[in-house]
Design an enzyme around this catalytic site. Structure first.
Site, mmCIF file in Angstrom:
data_model
loop_
_atom_site.group_PDB
_atom_site.id
_atom_site.type_symbol
_atom_site.label_atom_id
_atom_site.label_comp_id
_atom_site.label_asym_id
_atom_site.label_seq_id
_atom_site.Cartn_x
_atom_site.Cartn_y
_atom_site.Cartn_z
ATOM 1 N N SER A 13 0.833 -1.216 0.000
ATOM 2 C CA SER A 13 0.000 0.000 0.000
ATOM 3 C C SER A 13 0.864 1.261 0.000
ATOM 4 O O SER A 13 0.509 2.262 -0.637
ATOM 5 C CB SER A 13 -0.976 -0.003 1.176
ATOM 6 O OG SER A 13 -0.325 0.164 2.408
ATOM 7 N N ASN A 14 1.998 1.226 0.684
ATOM 8 C CA ASN A 14 2.903 2.382 0.632
ATOM 9 C C ASN A 14 3.478 2.559 -0.762
ATOM 10 O O ASN A 14 3.609 3.690 -1.256
ATOM 11 C CB ASN A 14 4.030 2.228 1.653
ATOM 12 C CG ASN A 14 3.612 2.666 3.038
ATOM 13 O OD1 ASN A 14 3.421 3.847 3.288
ATOM 14 N ND2 ASN A 14 3.427 1.711 3.942
ATOM 15 N N LEU A 93 18.994 -6.336 5.736
ATOM 16 C CA LEU A 93 20.067 -6.152 4.748
ATOM 17 C C LEU A 93 21.412 -6.077 5.455
ATOM 18 O O LEU A 93 21.526 -5.503 6.539
ATOM 19 C CB LEU A 93 19.812 -4.871 3.946
ATOM 20 C CG LEU A 93 18.534 -4.898 3.100
ATOM 21 C CD1 LEU A 93 18.167 -3.497 2.632
ATOM 22 C CD2 LEU A 93 18.698 -5.844 1.905
ATOM 23 N N HIS A 109 9.135 2.922 8.794
ATOM 24 C CA HIS A 109 8.983 2.029 9.941
ATOM 25 C C HIS A 109 7.768 2.485 10.752
ATOM 26 O O HIS A 109 7.610 3.680 11.015
ATOM 27 C CB HIS A 109 10.244 2.060 10.811
ATOM 28 C CG HIS A 109 10.179 1.099 11.954
ATOM 29 N ND1 HIS A 109 10.348 -0.250 11.798
ATOM 30 C CD2 HIS A 109 9.914 1.300 13.274
ATOM 31 C CE1 HIS A 109 10.200 -0.854 12.970
ATOM 32 N NE2 HIS A 109 9.947 0.060 13.875
ATOM 33 N N GLU A 174 1.286 6.785 7.302
ATOM 34 C CA GLU A 174 2.406 6.381 6.437
ATOM 35 C C GLU A 174 2.152 6.836 5.004
ATOM 36 O O GLU A 174 3.061 7.293 4.305
ATOM 37 C CB GLU A 174 2.590 4.859 6.474
ATOM 38 C CG GLU A 174 3.041 4.317 7.816
ATOM 39 C CD GLU A 174 3.282 2.809 7.788
ATOM 40 O OE1 GLU A 174 3.833 2.296 6.805
ATOM 41 O OE2 GLU A 174 2.913 2.132 8.771
#
Ligand code: GAR
Length: 200
Positions: A13-14, A93, A109, A174
């Site tokens: 969605s972001n 990562l 986040h 967000e």
């Protein structure tokens, strides 16, 4: 015009909000949506919007994060992005990968960092009795959920909130915050974006 690659693991969605924001006088355009999960819903949502997609399944690389990241990196180089946006990318990562993209990689986040790094942020915020929650966009450094803050949006915690209800309120924030930060970052402006009561 800056080239943006978006990395995701889930519904995206972001990613949708970022892609939709990159039109008109926006200083960037999406060039790739990349997932570690070939079945991620975000891949089809990106393709529907005409954005090239790719998947590098992490599972065959079990135990060898570096080998996974080599393939990820090679796929990214083909798209030649200037900026990487992590948008619900749920793989950790290594410093080796992060070094190669340092200063060019953003992450969102779902907490008001430095509070609640890691997972289950909303349940932890509720358990701690917080009256305020939110989300953070930061540059990615070798420290998990850390790095220079580029934006923060705050929302209230309301009586009776469950983790799910709070998560939905934060996610709405967000969706406002990440596009605002990317626009600024792509223009070379590192001033943090502040959104108060973004979804309240
Ligand atoms: C978002 O809430 C994002 O903040 C979170 O995953 C969700 C992805 O939703 N990211 C993390 O927890 C990273 N540690 P989306 O796929 O609908 O954008």
């Amino acid at each position: 015009m800056k080239r943006v690659a978006i990395l995701l693991s889930g519904g995206g969605s972001n990613m949708v909000k970022l892609v939709e924001s990159m039109t008109g006088d926006h200083p960037a355009r999406p060039v790739l949506v990349l997932s570690n999960d070939p079945a991620a819903g975000g891949l089809s949502r990106a393709a529907e919007r005409g954005v090239p997609t790719a998947a590098v399944d992490h599972r065959p690389f079990r135990g060898d994060r570096t080998a996974f990241e080599e393939v990820l990196h090679a796929r990214l180089l083909e798209a030649a992005p200037d900026i990487l946006c992590l948008a619900g990318f749920m793989r950790i990562l290594t410093a080796g990968f992060i070094d190669r993209w340092q200063g060019r990689m953003l992450n969102i986040h779902p907490s008001l960092l430095p509070k609640y790094r890691g997972l289950h942020t909303h349940a932890r915020a509720l358990a701690a009795g917080e009256t305020e929650a939110g989300c953070t966009v930061h540059e990615v450094t070798a420290d998990l959920d850390d790095g220079p803050l580029r934006g923060q949006a705050r929302v209230p915690v309301l009586p009776g909130d469950t983790a799910e209800v709070l998560a939905a309120r934060v996610l709405a924030a967000e969706h406002l915050l990440y596009p605002a930060v990317l626009r600024r970052f792509a223009a070379g402006d590192l001033t943090p974006v502040r959104l108060d009561s973004a979804a309240g």
